[in-house]
Design a protein around this motif. Structure first.
Motif, mmCIF file in Angstrom:
data_model
loop_
_atom_site.group_PDB
_atom_site.id
_atom_site.type_symbol
_atom_site.label_atom_id
_atom_site.label_comp_id
_atom_site.label_asym_id
_atom_site.label_seq_id
_atom_site.Cartn_x
_atom_site.Cartn_y
_atom_site.Cartn_z
ATOM 1 N N LYS A 152 -10.784 -75.959 -9.983
ATOM 2 C CA LYS A 152 -10.604 -75.756 -8.642
ATOM 3 C C LYS A 152 -9.863 -76.735 -8.059
ATOM 4 C CE LYS A 152 -14.022 -72.580 -7.592
ATOM 5 N NZ LYS A 152 -15.262 -73.085 -7.135
ATOM 6 N N GLN A 153 -9.699 -77.949 -8.483
ATOM 7 C CA GLN A 153 -8.724 -78.965 -7.980
ATOM 8 C C GLN A 153 -7.285 -78.444 -8.123
ATOM 9 O OE1 GLN A 153 -9.561 -83.256 -8.424
ATOM 10 N NE2 GLN A 153 -11.330 -82.464 -9.733
ATOM 11 N N GLU A 154 -7.072 -78.038 -9.290
ATOM 12 C CA GLU A 154 -5.540 -77.363 -9.487
ATOM 13 C C GLU A 154 -5.252 -76.491 -8.780
ATOM 14 O OE1 GLU A 154 -2.771 -75.252 -12.102
ATOM 15 O OE2 GLU A 154 -4.633 -74.461 -11.111
ATOM 16 N N ALA A 155 -6.176 -75.392 -8.512
ATOM 17 C CA ALA A 155 -6.174 -74.259 -7.373
ATOM 18 C C ALA A 155 -5.766 -74.685 -5.925
ATOM 19 C CB ALA A 155 -7.450 -73.285 -7.445
ATOM 20 N N PHE A 156 -6.471 -75.514 -5.552
ATOM 21 C CA PHE A 156 -6.301 -76.074 -4.295
ATOM 22 C C PHE A 156 -5.000 -76.552 -4.012
ATOM 23 C CE2 PHE A 156 -10.747 -76.253 -3.095
ATOM 24 C CZ PHE A 156 -10.853 -76.202 -1.881
ATOM 25 N N TRP A 157 -4.414 -77.325 -4.985
ATOM 26 C CA TRP A 157 -3.084 -78.071 -5.278
ATOM 27 C C TRP A 157 -2.126 -76.908 -4.934
ATOM 28 C CZ3 TRP A 157 -1.525 -81.306 -10.003
ATOM 29 C CH2 TRP A 157 -0.252 -81.946 -9.853
ATOM 30 N N LEU A 158 -2.252 -75.947 -5.680
ATOM 31 C CA LEU A 158 -1.113 -74.997 -5.589
ATOM 32 C C LEU A 158 -1.330 -74.052 -4.504
ATOM 33 C CD1 LEU A 158 -1.350 -73.585 -9.384
ATOM 34 C CD2 LEU A 158 0.481 -74.650 -8.232
ATOM 35 N N ALA A 159 -2.501 -73.819 -4.165
ATOM 36 C CA ALA A 159 -2.611 -73.071 -2.694
ATOM 37 C C ALA A 159 -2.021 -73.749 -1.476
ATOM 38 C CB ALA A 159 -4.219 -72.719 -2.359
ATOM 39 N N ILE A 160 -2.434 -75.034 -1.577
ATOM 40 C CA ILE A 160 -1.647 -75.700 -0.281
ATOM 41 C C ILE A 160 -0.285 -75.750 -0.406
ATOM 42 C CG2 ILE A 160 -1.677 -78.321 0.679
ATOM 43 C CD1 ILE A 160 -4.601 -78.668 -0.160
ATOM 44 N N CYS A 161 0.249 -75.773 -1.321
ATOM 45 C CA CYS A 161 1.855 -75.795 -1.572
ATOM 46 C C CYS A 161 2.247 -74.553 -1.406
ATOM 47 C CB CYS A 161 2.130 -76.489 -2.896
ATOM 48 S SG CYS A 161 1.753 -78.063 -3.477
ATOM 49 N N CYS A 162 1.475 -73.618 -1.216
ATOM 50 C CA CYS A 162 2.109 -72.229 -0.782
ATOM 51 C C CYS A 162 2.283 -72.200 0.763
ATOM 52 C CB CYS A 162 1.147 -71.200 -1.076
ATOM 53 S SG CYS A 162 1.142 -70.768 -2.845
ATOM 54 N N LYS A 163 1.863 -73.144 1.482
ATOM 55 C CA LYS A 163 1.942 -73.336 3.035
ATOM 56 C C LYS A 163 1.435 -72.163 3.810
ATOM 57 C CE LYS A 163 4.843 -76.477 4.196
ATOM 58 N NZ LYS A 163 6.054 -76.984 4.875
ATOM 59 N N PRO A 164 0.063 -71.690 3.487
ATOM 60 C CA PRO A 164 -0.485 -70.462 4.050
ATOM 61 C C PRO A 164 -0.686 -70.651 5.369
ATOM 62 C CG PRO A 164 -2.217 -71.285 2.642
ATOM 63 C CD PRO A 164 -0.858 -72.110 2.368
ATOM 64 N N ASP A 165 -0.735 -69.505 6.215
ATOM 65 C CA ASP A 165 -1.205 -69.740 7.645
ATOM 66 C C ASP A 165 -2.882 -69.548 7.493
ATOM 67 O OD1 ASP A 165 1.319 -69.721 8.835
ATOM 68 O OD2 ASP A 165 1.371 -67.830 9.055
ATOM 69 N N ILE A 166 -3.337 -68.842 6.488
ATOM 70 C CA ILE A 166 -4.757 -68.675 6.287
ATOM 71 C C ILE A 166 -5.128 -69.160 4.824
ATOM 72 C CG2 ILE A 166 -6.456 -66.906 6.286
ATOM 73 C CD1 ILE A 166 -5.002 -65.213 8.037
ATOM 74 N N LEU A 167 -6.138 -69.834 4.654
ATOM 75 C CA LEU A 167 -6.579 -70.125 3.445
ATOM 76 C C LEU A 167 -8.228 -69.768 3.287
ATOM 77 C CD1 LEU A 167 -6.117 -71.704 0.542
ATOM 78 C CD2 LEU A 167 -7.035 -73.663 1.847
ATOM 79 N N ILE A 168 -8.230 -68.954 2.048
ATOM 80 C CA ILE A 168 -9.660 -68.470 1.986
ATOM 81 C C ILE A 168 -10.383 -68.811 0.734
ATOM 82 C CG2 ILE A 168 -10.935 -66.118 1.608
ATOM 83 C CD1 ILE A 168 -8.906 -64.771 3.438
#
Length: 227
Positions: free
Chosen positions: A134-150
């Motif tokens: 889960k932490q690794e998934a957060f790490w990657l998702a944040i680096c995508c710099k999304p406008d929306i995080l679900i």
């Protein structure tokens, strides 16, 4: 930012969503709670553009989400049950995300590594604990710099210390103008970080809770009624 109007979806005669109306402002942390079968997952699959609405519309910044590549590129989604390629490590998944998200920030990836010191980036992700995945998934998702995080049950399986680090990251993203949707089966879990909570029941939003204005007694009543 996010606008859902009259959303309906049925599967083989079963009505999963029955006229959902939902509005989430830019920079908000919006909780979505409800029991199993309430329609949360189906709603999320519409917000991420996986499902086509039977009726109604799902828009982000005034544009329909379904089959809209430009809009989808603004969204990062972390499901409860994570998907990784069978033999992938964190670095391989980083390269995969870079190929999907033009906004992926490689420099940010390395800067954020200090937040996840226990993750061996060259180890097969499937060999990591669920909490570390889960932490690794957060790490990657944040680096995508999304406008929306679900986020679907974002802290399930994560120890208490890591849980509060993730909550801090969520709050900081909202302060930067990012919009966060947190799906949870338990209202108390997300009370401290959300601005509003939508309570789902039988395929529709049964109520909206302003967490900054609703007293504890009312929150407990809603939890007992719907969860």
């Amino acid at each position: 930012m996010i606008q859902v109007n009259g959303l309906k979806k049925a599967f083989d005669g079963f009505v999963a969503l029955n006229g959902v109306d939902m509005h989430v402002e830019k920079g908000a942390i919006y909780g979505l709670v409800g029991p199993n079968g309430a329609g949360k997952s189906t709603l999320i699959r519409h917000l991420t553009g996986v499902y086509r609405p039977d009726q109604g519309e799902v828009q982000i910044d005034g544009e329909n989400v379904y089959e809209n590549k430009a809009v989808k590129s603004k969204i990062a989604y972390i499901p409860d049950e994570l998907f990784y390629f069978m033999q992938a490590d964190t670095m391989e998944m980083k390269r995969f995300y870079e190929g999907i998200y033009p906004s992926f920030d490689g420099k940010l990836f390395y800067r954020m590594q200090e937040f996840f010191p226990n993750i061996d980036v060259k180890r097969n992700i499937r060999q990591l604990s669920k909490g570390m995945q889960k932490q690794e998934a957060f790490w990657l998702a944040i680096c995508c710099k999304p406008d929306i995080l679900i986020l679907d049950e974002p802290t399930r399986g994560i120890d208490v210390g890591a849980k509060y680090e993730i909550y801090e990251l969520i709050i900081n993203m909202a302060k930067q103008g990012k919009t966060i949707i947190v799906v949870s089966s338990e209202m108390p879990e997300i009370l401290g970080i959300t601005n509003r909570i939508g309570v789902m029941s039988n395929g529709h939003l049964a109520g909206i809770v302003n967490t900054k204005e609703t007293n504890q007694e009312e929150l407990l009543r809603l939890s007992a009624k719907y969860l």
